[in-house]
Scaffold this motif. Structure first.
Motif, PDB file in Angstrom:
ATOM      1  N   THR A  36     -10.235  -1.466  -3.428  1.00 32.71           N
ATOM      2  CA  THR A  36     -10.171  -2.415  -4.545  1.00 32.71           C
ATOM      3  C   THR A  36     -10.097  -1.667  -5.870  1.00 32.71           C
ATOM      4  N   GLY A  37     -10.671  -0.463  -5.893  1.00 30.82           N
ATOM      5  CA  GLY A  37     -10.502   0.387  -7.067  1.00 30.82           C
ATOM      6  C   GLY A  37      -9.039   0.760  -7.257  1.00 30.82           C
ATOM      7  N   ALA A  38      -8.358   1.039  -6.155  1.00 28.88           N
ATOM      8  CA  ALA A  38      -6.920   1.334  -6.230  1.00 28.88           C
ATOM      9  C   ALA A  38      -6.158   0.129  -6.778  1.00 28.88           C
ATOM     10  N   ALA A  39      -6.569  -1.089  -6.360  1.00 27.68           N
ATOM     11  CA  ALA A  39      -5.932  -2.306  -6.878  1.00 27.68           C
ATOM     12  C   ALA A  39      -6.134  -2.415  -8.382  1.00 27.68           C
ATOM     13  N   GLY A  40      -7.328  -2.060  -8.865  1.00 25.44           N
ATOM     14  CA  GLY A  40      -7.598  -2.078 -10.296  1.00 25.44           C
ATOM     15  C   GLY A  40      -6.754  -1.070 -11.048  1.00 25.44           C
ATOM     16  N   THR A  82     -12.115   0.057 -14.213  1.00 20.96           N
ATOM     17  CA  THR A  82     -12.112   0.351 -12.773  1.00 20.96           C
ATOM     18  C   THR A  82     -12.664   1.742 -12.516  1.00 20.96           C
ATOM     19  N   GLY A  83     -12.255   2.686 -13.346  1.00 22.19           N
ATOM     20  CA  GLY A  83     -12.784   4.046 -13.215  1.00 22.19           C
ATOM     21  C   GLY A  83     -14.292   4.070 -13.386  1.00 22.19           C
ATOM     22  N   TYR A  84     -14.807   3.231 -14.283  1.00 19.38           N
ATOM     23  CA  TYR A  84     -16.253   3.151 -14.505  1.00 19.38           C
ATOM     24  C   TYR A  84     -16.968   2.636 -13.256  1.00 19.38           C
ATOM     25  N   ILE A  85     -16.413   1.601 -12.638  1.00 21.27           N
ATOM     26  CA  ILE A  85     -17.023   1.052 -11.413  1.00 21.27           C
ATOM     27  C   ILE A  85     -17.025   2.098 -10.305  1.00 21.27           C
ATOM     28  N   LEU A  86     -15.924   2.816 -10.155  1.00 19.82           N
ATOM     29  CA  LEU A  86     -15.861   3.878  -9.152  1.00 19.82           C
ATOM     30  C   LEU A  86     -16.860   4.981  -9.479  1.00 19.82           C
ATOM     31  N   MET A  87     -17.009   5.290 -10.761  1.00 20.90           N
ATOM     32  CA  MET A  87     -17.966   6.312 -11.186  1.00 20.90           C
ATOM     33  C   MET A  87     -19.389   5.908 -10.821  1.00 20.90           C
ATOM     34  N   VAL A  88     -19.771   4.686 -11.182  1.00 22.18           N
ATOM     35  CA  VAL A  88     -21.137   4.213 -10.923  1.00 22.18           C
ATOM     36  C   VAL A  88     -21.446   4.242  -9.431  1.00 22.18           C
ATOM     37  N   MET A 124       0.827  -1.201   0.000  1.00 26.14           N
ATOM     38  CA  MET A 124       0.000   0.000   0.000  1.00 26.14           C
ATOM     39  C   MET A 124       0.862   1.253   0.000  1.00 26.14           C
ATOM     40  N   PHE A 125       1.991   1.211   0.681  1.00 26.14           N
ATOM     41  CA  PHE A 125       2.891   2.372   0.670  1.00 26.14           C
ATOM     42  C   PHE A 125       3.477   2.567  -0.721  1.00 26.14           C
ATOM     43  N   ASP A 126       3.858   1.479  -1.342  1.00 22.33           N
ATOM     44  CA  ASP A 126       4.467   1.548  -2.667  1.00 22.33           C
ATOM     45  C   ASP A 126       3.492   2.114  -3.695  1.00 22.33           C
ATOM     46  N   TYR A 127       2.207   1.769  -3.551  1.00 20.11           N
ATOM     47  CA  TYR A 127       1.194   2.210  -4.516  1.00 20.11           C
ATOM     48  C   TYR A 127       0.260   3.256  -3.911  1.00 20.11           C
ATOM     49  N   ARG A 128       0.754   4.038  -2.977  1.00 20.04           N
ATOM     50  CA  ARG A 128      -0.086   5.001  -2.264  1.00 20.04           C
ATOM     51  C   ARG A 128      -0.715   6.038  -3.194  1.00 20.04           C
ATOM     52  N   ARG A 129      -0.053   6.390  -4.282  1.00 21.78           N
ATOM     53  CA  ARG A 129      -0.637   7.386  -5.181  1.00 21.78           C
ATOM     54  C   ARG A 129      -1.878   6.831  -5.881  1.00 21.78           C
ATOM     55  N   TYR A 130      -1.932   5.516  -6.107  1.00 25.84           N
ATOM     56  CA  TYR A 130      -3.115   4.936  -6.728  1.00 25.84           C
ATOM     57  C   TYR A 130      -4.295   4.909  -5.766  1.00 25.84           C
ATOM     58  N   THR A 131      -3.997   4.793  -4.484  1.00 25.44           N
ATOM     59  CA  THR A 131      -5.047   4.933  -3.477  1.00 25.44           C
ATOM     60  C   THR A 131      -5.611   6.346  -3.523  1.00 25.44           C
ATOM     61  N   PHE A 132      -4.715   7.319  -3.644  1.00 28.37           N
ATOM     62  CA  PHE A 132      -5.148   8.719  -3.748  1.00 28.37           C
ATOM     63  C   PHE A 132      -6.000   8.927  -4.994  1.00 28.37           C
ATOM     64  N   TYR A 133      -5.564   8.374  -6.123  1.00 27.04           N
ATOM     65  CA  TYR A 133      -6.320   8.527  -7.366  1.00 27.04           C
ATOM     66  C   TYR A 133      -7.716   7.906  -7.235  1.00 27.04           C
ATOM     67  N   ALA A 134      -7.792   6.722  -6.605  1.00 23.27           N
ATOM     68  CA  ALA A 134      -9.074   6.043  -6.443  1.00 23.27           C
ATOM     69  C   ALA A 134     -10.040   6.881  -5.610  1.00 23.27           C
ATOM     70  N   PHE A 135      -9.549   7.441  -4.503  1.00 17.43           N
ATOM     71  CA  PHE A 135     -10.404   8.280  -3.666  1.00 17.43           C
ATOM     72  C   PHE A 135     -10.783   9.570  -4.395  1.00 17.43           C
ATOM     73  N   LEU A 136      -9.862  10.104  -5.177  1.00 20.50           N
ATOM     74  CA  LEU A 136     -10.146  11.326  -5.920  1.00 20.50           C
ATOM     75  C   LEU A 136     -11.245  11.083  -6.954  1.00 20.50           C
ATOM     76  N   ILE A 137     -11.125   9.991  -7.712  1.00 26.70           N
ATOM     77  CA  ILE A 137     -12.138   9.647  -8.717  1.00 26.70           C
ATOM     78  C   ILE A 137     -13.493   9.404  -8.055  1.00 26.70           C
ATOM     79  N   PHE A 138     -13.472   8.607  -6.995  1.00 28.05           N
ATOM     80  CA  PHE A 138     -14.718   8.276  -6.305  1.00 28.05           C
ATOM     81  C   PHE A 138     -15.363   9.530  -5.720  1.00 28.05           C
ATOM     82  N   GLY A 139     -14.577  10.352  -5.046  1.00 28.84           N
ATOM     83  CA  GLY A 139     -15.104  11.572  -4.435  1.00 28.84           C
ATOM     84  C   GLY A 139     -15.672  12.531  -5.470  1.00 28.84           C
ATOM     85  N   LEU A 140     -15.008  12.622  -6.620  1.00 35.89           N
ATOM     86  CA  LEU A 140     -15.491  13.491  -7.692  1.00 35.89           C
ATOM     87  C   LEU A 140     -16.881  13.068  -8.152  1.00 35.89           C
ATOM     88  N   PHE A 141     -17.088  11.763  -8.323  1.00 37.34           N
ATOM     89  CA  PHE A 141     -18.382  11.295  -8.809  1.00 37.34           C
ATOM     90  C   PHE A 141     -19.452  11.277  -7.717  1.00 37.34           C
TER      91      PHE A 141
END
Length: 325
Positions: free
Chosen positions: A229-233, A184-190, A93-110
């Motif tokens: 799991t969106g971050a994992a995607g 993955t972005g679509y699932i987070l969007m929905v 999770m530390f190594d891919y922490r920016r993808y966690t940020f991106y997932a929350f950003l996408i989800f929060g935006l929608f």
């Protein structure tokens, strides 16, 4: 030394280091530790003289991979199961922490888009949630229990049904990452639009607090885990689009392996959310506010700590420890 010369001088060493890490070309953990120290020296040099360079990100990625290899091969009394949750997942999770940020950003935006759409279009909530859900919930609001729809069915039936549904959504969110992250972005969007319109609906009906203190008893961990799991995607998608110094196939294998581990790490939280929905949420209207709010804050704090704070603690701890080897 110019950065180009620095890279040229150390490129082959770093490539050899990659092979050592990902192909297990070392005989003893101490050998890997020695190579790691050399890498840290290069990383420190790059951070000092090339603070805005992408070389730093590359070396940090190698360093994180080295952490995992060292502690995977080192003889300890901790069994593999415990080390997976205690060390391996936090480091990933530390190594891919920016993808966690991106997932929350996408989800929060929608979520925001869903709420705004519901606010400016009276038919939007019915379009997203369906007439049956809206009509049933309106009846429940009139009867004084806005979240009664979550109390139908048996405890075990609700637990099993909701848990399997959440696991299905999570696995779909990860697997769709094979599309380069678009799926993955679509699932987070929905799910984001659904949540935003859902909460605005309760706000519009004047029962926002009643919905929050009930639904978020299980929703805090459920929604958080879905975003993870969106971050994992996104990790899987990025491994295809941005292989960096690896071949695309090698990058895909690494992204797939680490993404699956992140996905698996959310399963206990999904089961816990299902248990809460099946056995606790249905009693939200009879429990005191302090108890329902306490459950929400406790579950949110726990999963937030594990995925957002604990990885930094473990990374710092292991970095200090390995540097002394």
């Amino acid at each position: 030394m110019r950065e180009v010369a620095f890279i040229k001088q150390n490129k082959q060493k770093w490539l050899n280091f990659e092979k050592t890490i990902y192909n297990n070309h070392f005989k003893h953990p101490d050998e890997l530790s020695s190579l790691y120290i050399q890498l840290m020296n290069d990383l420190s040099y790059a951070q000092t003289y090339y603070p805005k360079s992408k070389t730093i990100s590359y070396l940090n990625q190698l360093a994180s991979a080295a952490f995992q290899r060292i502690y995977r091969t080192k003889r300890t009394k901790t069994n593999r199961f415990i080390s997976f949750w205690k060390t391996e997942i936090p480091l990933i999770m530390f190594d891919y922490r920016r993808y966690t940020f991106y997932a929350f950003l996408i989800f929060g935006l929608f979520v925001a888009i869903g709420a705004l759409s519901a606010a400016y279009d009276d038919s939007f909530v019915r379009l997203i949630l369906g007439d049956h859900y809206v009509n049933t919930t309106l009846e429940n609001i009139e009867n004084g229990d806005p979240v009664a729809i979550y109390k139908s069915g048996s405890n075990w039936g609700s637990f099993i049904g909701i848990t399997f549904n959440n696991l299905f959504v999570s696995m779909k969110s990860f697997i769709f990452g094979i599309s380069g992250g678009i799926g993955t972005g679509y699932i987070l969007m929905v799910n984001g639009i659904m949540l935003g319109s859902f909460q605005y609906f309760f706000y519009e009906q004047g029962v926002l607090w009643e919905s929050v203190r009930g639904i978020w008893i299980h929703g805090a961990m459920e929604i958080f885990a879905i975003v993870i799991t969106g971050a994992a995607g996104l990790v899987l998608g990025a491994s295809i689009l941005f292989p960096k110094t690896y071949s695309r196939l090698t990058a895909l294998k690494i992204g797939l392996k680490n993404g699956i581990k992140i996905l698996i790490s959310t399963f206990p939280f999904m089961f816990a959310a299902g248990l809460l929905e099946g056995f606790v949420t249905r009693y939200s209207n009879t429990m005191p506010n302090w108890l329902s709010v306490g459950i929400i804050l406790l579950t949110l704090a726990f999963i937030s700590f594990y995925y957002l704070i604990y990885p930094h603690i473990i990374h710092k701890k292991l970095r200090t420890h390995v540097a002394t080897i």
